[in-house]
Design a protein around this motif. Structure first.
Motif, PDB file in Angstrom:
ATOM      1  N   LEU A   1       1.377   5.130 -14.926  1.00  0.00           N
ATOM      2  CA  LEU A   1       0.766   4.115 -14.068  1.00  0.00           C
ATOM      3  C   LEU A   1       0.978   2.710 -14.614  1.00  0.00           C
ATOM      4  O   LEU A   1       1.027   1.736 -13.860  1.00  0.00           O
ATOM      5  N   VAL A   2       1.131   2.610 -15.936  1.00  0.00           N
ATOM      6  CA  VAL A   2       1.372   1.298 -16.549  1.00  0.00           C
ATOM      7  C   VAL A   2       2.844   0.923 -16.508  1.00  0.00           C
ATOM      8  O   VAL A   2       3.207  -0.221 -16.216  1.00  0.00           O
ATOM      9  N   GLU A   3       3.715   1.882 -16.784  1.00  0.00           N
ATOM     10  CA  GLU A   3       5.127   1.567 -16.983  1.00  0.00           C
ATOM     11  C   GLU A   3       5.977   1.674 -15.728  1.00  0.00           C
ATOM     12  O   GLU A   3       6.953   0.944 -15.568  1.00  0.00           O
ATOM     13  N   LEU A   4       5.664   2.591 -14.829  1.00  0.00           N
ATOM     14  CA  LEU A   4       6.537   2.768 -13.674  1.00  0.00           C
ATOM     15  C   LEU A   4       6.601   1.528 -12.766  1.00  0.00           C
ATOM     16  O   LEU A   4       7.666   1.226 -12.230  1.00  0.00           O
ATOM     17  N   PRO A   5       5.505   0.790 -12.584  1.00  0.00           N
ATOM     18  CA  PRO A   5       5.633  -0.419 -11.756  1.00  0.00           C
ATOM     19  C   PRO A   5       6.646  -1.412 -12.307  1.00  0.00           C
ATOM     20  O   PRO A   5       7.296  -2.134 -11.549  1.00  0.00           O
ATOM     21  N   ALA A   6       6.805  -1.442 -13.634  1.00  0.00           N
ATOM     22  CA  ALA A   6       7.760  -2.374 -14.230  1.00  0.00           C
ATOM     23  C   ALA A   6       9.196  -1.992 -13.910  1.00  0.00           C
ATOM     24  O   ALA A   6      10.111  -2.813 -14.067  1.00  0.00           O
ATOM     25  N   ALA A   7       9.416  -0.734 -13.483  1.00  0.00           N
ATOM     26  CA  ALA A   7      10.776  -0.289 -13.166  1.00  0.00           C
ATOM     27  C   ALA A   7      11.153  -0.553 -11.717  1.00  0.00           C
ATOM     28  O   ALA A   7      12.291  -0.293 -11.313  1.00  0.00           O
ATOM     29  N   LEU A   8      10.209  -1.067 -10.917  1.00  0.00           N
ATOM     30  CA  LEU A   8      10.503  -1.316  -9.507  1.00  0.00           C
ATOM     31  C   LEU A   8      11.468  -2.481  -9.354  1.00  0.00           C
ATOM     32  O   LEU A   8      11.373  -3.484 -10.060  1.00  0.00           O
ATOM     33  N   PRO A   9      12.413  -2.363  -8.438  1.00  0.00           N
ATOM     34  CA  PRO A   9      13.317  -3.486  -8.171  1.00  0.00           C
ATOM     35  C   PRO A   9      12.563  -4.639  -7.504  1.00  0.00           C
ATOM     36  O   PRO A   9      11.393  -4.502  -7.119  1.00  0.00           O
ATOM     37  N   GLY A  10      13.221  -5.755  -7.382  1.00  0.00           N
ATOM     38  CA  GLY A  10      12.592  -6.953  -6.843  1.00  0.00           C
ATOM     39  C   GLY A  10      12.039  -6.776  -5.447  1.00  0.00           C
ATOM     40  O   GLY A  10      11.054  -7.428  -5.080  1.00  0.00           O
ATOM     41  N   ASP A  11      12.626  -5.865  -4.623  1.00  0.00           N
ATOM     42  CA  ASP A  11      12.128  -5.702  -3.251  1.00  0.00           C
ATOM     43  C   ASP A  11      10.906  -4.773  -3.177  1.00  0.00           C
ATOM     44  O   ASP A  11      10.369  -4.512  -2.110  1.00  0.00           O
ATOM     45  N   GLY A  12      10.459  -4.234  -4.373  1.00  0.00           N
ATOM     46  CA  GLY A  12       9.254  -3.414  -4.390  1.00  0.00           C
ATOM     47  C   GLY A  12       9.452  -1.991  -3.929  1.00  0.00           C
ATOM     48  O   GLY A  12       8.498  -1.239  -3.803  1.00  0.00           O
ATOM     49  N   SER A  13      10.693  -1.575  -3.661  1.00  0.00           N
ATOM     50  CA  SER A  13      10.928  -0.198  -3.237  1.00  0.00           C
ATOM     51  C   SER A  13      10.866   0.736  -4.439  1.00  0.00           C
ATOM     52  O   SER A  13      10.941   0.311  -5.586  1.00  0.00           O
ATOM     53  N   VAL A  14      10.735   2.037  -4.175  1.00  0.00           N
ATOM     54  CA  VAL A  14      10.686   3.026  -5.258  1.00  0.00           C
ATOM     55  C   VAL A  14      12.093   3.572  -5.483  1.00  0.00           C
ATOM     56  O   VAL A  14      12.670   4.182  -4.582  1.00  0.00           O
TER      57      VAL A  14
ATOM     58  N   GLU B   1       0.815  -1.207   0.000  1.00  0.00           N
ATOM     59  CA  GLU B   1       0.000   0.000   0.000  1.00  0.00           C
ATOM     60  C   GLU B   1       0.853   1.263   0.000  1.00  0.00           C
ATOM     61  O   GLU B   1       0.536   2.254  -0.666  1.00  0.00           O
ATOM     62  N   SER B   2       1.959   1.243   0.743  1.00  0.00           N
ATOM     63  CA  SER B   2       2.826   2.431   0.798  1.00  0.00           C
ATOM     64  C   SER B   2       3.445   2.719  -0.571  1.00  0.00           C
ATOM     65  O   SER B   2       3.540   3.876  -1.002  1.00  0.00           O
ATOM     66  N   VAL B   3       3.857   1.646  -1.258  1.00  0.00           N
ATOM     67  CA  VAL B   3       4.436   1.818  -2.600  1.00  0.00           C
ATOM     68  C   VAL B   3       3.355   2.285  -3.574  1.00  0.00           C
ATOM     69  O   VAL B   3       3.587   3.156  -4.420  1.00  0.00           O
TER      70      VAL B   3
ATOM     71  N   LEU C   1       1.147   6.420  -7.118  1.00  0.00           N
ATOM     72  CA  LEU C   1       0.024   7.260  -7.516  1.00  0.00           C
ATOM     73  C   LEU C   1       0.394   8.739  -7.442  1.00  0.00           C
ATOM     74  O   LEU C   1       0.020   9.535  -8.306  1.00  0.00           O
ATOM     75  N   ALA C   2       1.158   9.094  -6.414  1.00  0.00           N
ATOM     76  CA  ALA C   2       1.591  10.491  -6.281  1.00  0.00           C
ATOM     77  C   ALA C   2       2.561  10.872  -7.381  1.00  0.00           C
ATOM     78  O   ALA C   2       2.478  11.960  -7.963  1.00  0.00           O
ATOM     79  N   VAL C   3       3.498   9.958  -7.669  1.00  0.00           N
ATOM     80  CA  VAL C   3       4.516  10.241  -8.691  1.00  0.00           C
ATOM     81  C   VAL C   3       3.880  10.322 -10.077  1.00  0.00           C
ATOM     82  O   VAL C   3       4.189  11.202 -10.882  1.00  0.00           O
TER      83      VAL C   3
END
Length: 912
Positions: A221-234, A204-206, A211-213
């Protein structure tokens, strides 16, 4: 599914549906990168194809924007060879020449536009068509002009056009007056739903951070999640203070940076390429990498979601990916990529020239000459703007001591002919410091003076210009022709402005020295416009000795016809303007055609050819706005206002005058205000507001007034004299008549001589008027001026009735009624009827002509169809599609009370 775009999808669906129903149109989508323009275009495509329609697409590419007609070719190429045979030969030739597929005379852009419209309209006969243009801001200028031309003519077609433009970019399409849809960010609920669908397992925090970014940007919203590292951090690449485009580019680059080196090489070539051809990209990549590569080298980029391979075409999934890959490369890497593409494109001369230019970090005369050849090819393909740009870029890559000055000069000359005076002035200023030969230096001085508006008013500048023109003319006949062409705008400035007599005389003398003989059309035109009063008699005498077919160039016919109009020789100008309109129409030169039609409309008004005047003015206003010449559209609007007044359509006339006058003041076109003032005076005259008519018309002849224009002022001189008489201004009436008589004698202008004859009975003592009325009405000279002769009949009948010669008054009044009815001048007709009734003769209302129930364009179409012309032939003449012609005919038949084309010859289509 597209979240939060229900309203937009509904609007697009409506547009596509209208296209399917035969009432097509165009829409411009505007928004920031990633806001969903491409997704909406895809949705429109799917909707059209699902319903059995055909979709044609084009994608603007930044590196392709200099190759003329590249975007249009991309759009039409899938259907070109199979359907080009349906076009008229001239249209097919224009389209093939534009695409470099055939040799021949350079087509005018609007010939290419009409051919494209006909091709698309022919496709729509088989199935509805949806045209989709993405990243339209990077479509080349000639293609954009054609697309704008087509977009304005889709009403009545089974065609819908959708174009997407990135926010902050201006294109030719922005100036086309198309409906626009502004795309904004998604609302919070839609953004959350989209992110939940694309990345359901985010913490939820991510999720809240993304959403803010993303700030409601769908692509983010479609592409930025694909750039997240394996640990889910931003990651830091998504820091919120970066603009959304930079965040997305970093997201794409994070994926691209992990690709194998050969894949990155091919990806860079694809980003720099302007074609998307798989074989071409691989060939250039092999040159850059120095090793053999295959399609498998692109598979990692496909797996990473960066590109798609569709058949033999490579496409980036989004333009931002292309931009990110290209701009992330080092400067040397980009130069090398373009150099490799230039080598791979050895057989594609224009594209090779532009890639060589992009691969050159500094001056290179060989590259400059390559671009000059590209400019020459652009000219042969009917793309002068692209040619001017190529020459400009060539100049930037030349050394001052070699080709720079020559290339700048040639680019400036083309821009001058295109009406791009500001650009041309800048290029001429730069050329001054470069190396030039003697003749080139003379041409530079000539164009510098021609483009300096101060030359219109300064004797010293005109004298300097004339000296240069003489030197150029001394070289050869081509130099004299060039000098006359440059002198023409100065003479136009003299007609619209108010220079000294010395300035006018210098322009005329320069033209006389440059002429090949006494009947040189351009020399006559320049003399007429530069000094209408002093040169009218000479020009009229010379023109009368020219055989009708001796002037065969439509541009010269227009110049001569417009010039004769400028010296009140409306009847003399008529054959030249008619020939010019026909010739320019055949050549597809719509810009000059709009001017010629405006001149024809204003010549037709005093000649009593009111229906033709209305058709010419109506077409002129449309073509002039189509071709970016609003001032000529204003001139045409004021002709329509004058005609509306004479037809008794006073509200229409008032609104046209008011809006046009406001537009003229807003753009600083004070030289055209005289036309507006004439229209106001004519409006007041036909509505019997004689005091107002006098004041309005007198302003045009008052040097202290902002609307002062002495040559336009004399167009209304007969009304001015009559208004003075009717308002008790006897002295003013005599003074204006005396000025008119003197001017008529000096100029020998047929219109002025006729007006002096018409107004003479009005200014003498009452007991001296009758012989003057009779002499004027018996004068065969008035045969060319039926409207003014009808007004004279009305004045004579009124004079007779006032003297209680009732029976005698009826005859001229009856003739006046008949004349006004035949001309369609209902306002004066009502006045004549009132006088005839007062003379004791019952008179019915006029029987309206069915021709007057048609719009000007409908009347044109009906008359052409009545001669046996086909819909395609009519469409070619009027620059509309054959389907639009057919739709107009279906509206025309019930108005004329007929049911088929074969009955048109029986219908009342009116006279001129």
């Amino acid at each position: 599914m597209l979240y939060g775009r229900e309203t937009e999808l509904r609007l697009l669906s409506d547009l596509v549906s209208r296209g399917f129903e035969g009432s097509g149109g165009a829409l411009l989508l505007r928004g920031e990168a990633g806001i969903g323009k491409t997704a909406l275009l895809r949705a429109a495509r799917e909707a059209a194809v699902t319903r059995g329609g055909r979709a044609l697409s084009a994608l603007g590419v930044q590196s392709e924007a200099s190759v003329p007609f590249a975007g249009l070719h991309q759009l039409l190429n899938p259907v070109l060879l199979d359907h080009a045979s349906s076009l008229l030969p001239r249209q097919r030739q224009a389209l093939f020449a534009a695409f470099g597929m055939a040799d021949g005379v350079a087509p005018e852009m609007f010939s290419v536009g009409l051919a494209s419209l006909e091709l698309i309209s022919g496709l729509a006969d088989e199935a509805p068509v949806v045209l989709l243009i993405d990243d339209a801001q990077w479509i080349d200028r000639p293609s954009s002009e054609v697309l704008a031309f087509v977009a304005r003519r889709l009403e009545g077609e089974r065609v819908a056009m959708l174009m997407a433009v990135r926010e902050g970019h201006d294109t030719m399409l922005n100036e086309a007056g198309l409906a626009e849809m502004q795309l904004t960010k998604l609302d919070d609920d839609a953004a959350a739903a989209l992110l939940r669908e694309r990345a359901p397992r985010l913490a939820e925090s991510v999720r809240q951070r993304l959403l803010a970014v993303a700030a409601g940007n769908p692509l983010a919203l479609v592409e930025l999640p694909a750039a997240l590292p394996g640990d889910g951090s931003v990651p830091r690449t998504l820091l919120p203070w970066l603009p959304i485009t930079r965040r997305l580019e970093r997201s794409f680059l994070s994926r691209a940076s992990e690709l194998p080196r050969p894949t990155r090489t091919v990806l860079l070539i694809a980003a720099a390429d302007d074609g998307g051809d798989l074989a071409e990209i691989l060939r250039a990549a092999e040159i850059l990498a120095g090793t053999a590569l295959s399609v498998t080298s692109l598979e990692p980029a496909v797996d990473a979601g960066l590109i798609e391979i569709l058949g033999h075409e490579v496409r980036f999934r989004h333009p931002l990916i292309r931009s990110a890959v290209y701009h992330a490369a080092t400067p040397s890497g980009r130069l090398s990529a373009h150099a490799a593409l230039a080598k791979a494109l050895a057989g594609h001369h224009e594209r090779r020239a532009w890639h060589r230019a992009a691969a050159t970090p500094g001056p290179d005369d060989d590259v400059a000459l390559d671009l000059e050849q590209a400019a020459f090819r652009a000219l042969t393909r009917g793309a002068p703007r692209a040619a001017a740009e190529a020459l400009w870029q060539a100049a930037l890559r030349s050394r001052p001591q070699t080709h720079r000055g020559r290339l700048l000069l040639r680019s400036a000359e083309i821009n001058f002919e295109l009406g791009e005076a500001v650009t041309a002035r800048g290029q001429l200023a730069e050329a001054k410091s470069a190396e030039l030969g003697r003749e080139e230096r003379l041409r530079l001085t000539l164009w510098t003076e021609a483009l300096d508006e101060e030359s219109w008013f300064s004797p010293e500048r005109v004298r300097a210009f004339a000296d240069v023109a003489d030197q150029l003319a001394g070289a050869d006949s081509a130099g004299a022709a060039l000098a006359l062409k440059a002198l023409w705008p100065l003479s136009i400035g003299c007609w619209y402005g108010n220079p000294t007599e010395e300035t006018r005389g210098l322009v005329v003398k320069a033209a006389r020295r440059l002429q090949r003989d006494d009947s040189e059309p351009m020399a006559l035109s320049i003399a007429a416009c530069a000094d209408p009063v002093g040169e009218a008699a000479w020009v009229i005498d010379r023109t009368s000795r020219i055989a009708p077919g001796a002037v065969d160039d439509p541009a010269e016919q227009h110049a001569l016809g417009a010039s004769l109009t400028a010296i009140w020789g409306f009847d003399l100008s008529w054959p030249y303007l008619g020939a010019a309109v026909d010739g320019l129409r055949q050549q597809g030169r719509l810009g000059l055609l709009g001017e010629a039609l405006a001149s024809q409309a204003w010549a037709a008004i005093p000649l009593g050819k009111h229906r033709l005047a209305r058709a010419a003015a109506d077409e002129s206003r449309r073509l002039s706005r189509d071709t970016g010449r609003p001032r000529w559209a204003y001139v045409a609007d004021l002709a329509l206002a004058t005609l509306a007044s004479e037809r008794g359509e006073f509200d229409t006339a008032n609104e046209l005058i008011r809006t046009t006058e406001a537009e003229l003041l807003s753009v600083g076109a004070q030289s055209i205000l005289g036309f507006a003032q004439f229209a106001r005076g004519r409006h007041a005259m036909v509505s019997k507001q004689y005091n107002d008519a006098y004041e309005q018309l007198a302003r045009v002849l008052d040097p202290a007034d902002i609307t002062y224009h002495p040559f336009v002022g004399y167009w209304g001189i007969a009304d001015l004299v009559e208004a003075a008489v009717r308002t008790g201004r006897k002295d003013e009436a005599e003074r204006h008549h005396a000025r008119l008589t003197a001017l008529a004698e000096k100029t020998t202008a047929p219109f002025l001589v006729a007006m002096a004859t018409c107004t003479h009975p009005l200014v003498v003592a009452d007991d001296q008027a009758e012989p003057l009325y009779r002499r004027a009405l018996d004068n065969r000279l008035l045969a060319n001026w039926p409207l003014h002769r009808a007004q004279l009949l009305l004045a004579y009948g009124r004079w007779l009735r006032r003297r209680r010669r009732i029976l005698e008054a009826r005859r001229p009044l009856r003739a006046a009624v008949e004349s006004f009815d035949a001309l369609g001048v209902t306002a004066f007709g009502e006045d004549a009827r009132a006088e005839l009734r007062a003379a004791g003769e019952a008179v019915g209302r006029p029987t309206p002509s069915t021709a007057d129930s048609l719009t000007p364009q409908e009347l044109q179409i009906a008359r052409m169809a009545a001669t046996g012309m086909t819909n395609r032939e009519i469409g070619t003449r009027l620059f509309i599609s054959h389907r639009t012609v057919g739709q107009h005919l279906r509206q025309i038949f019930p108005k004329l009370g007929i049911t088929s084309r074969g009955q048109l010859h029986l219908a009342d289509l009116g006279g001129e």
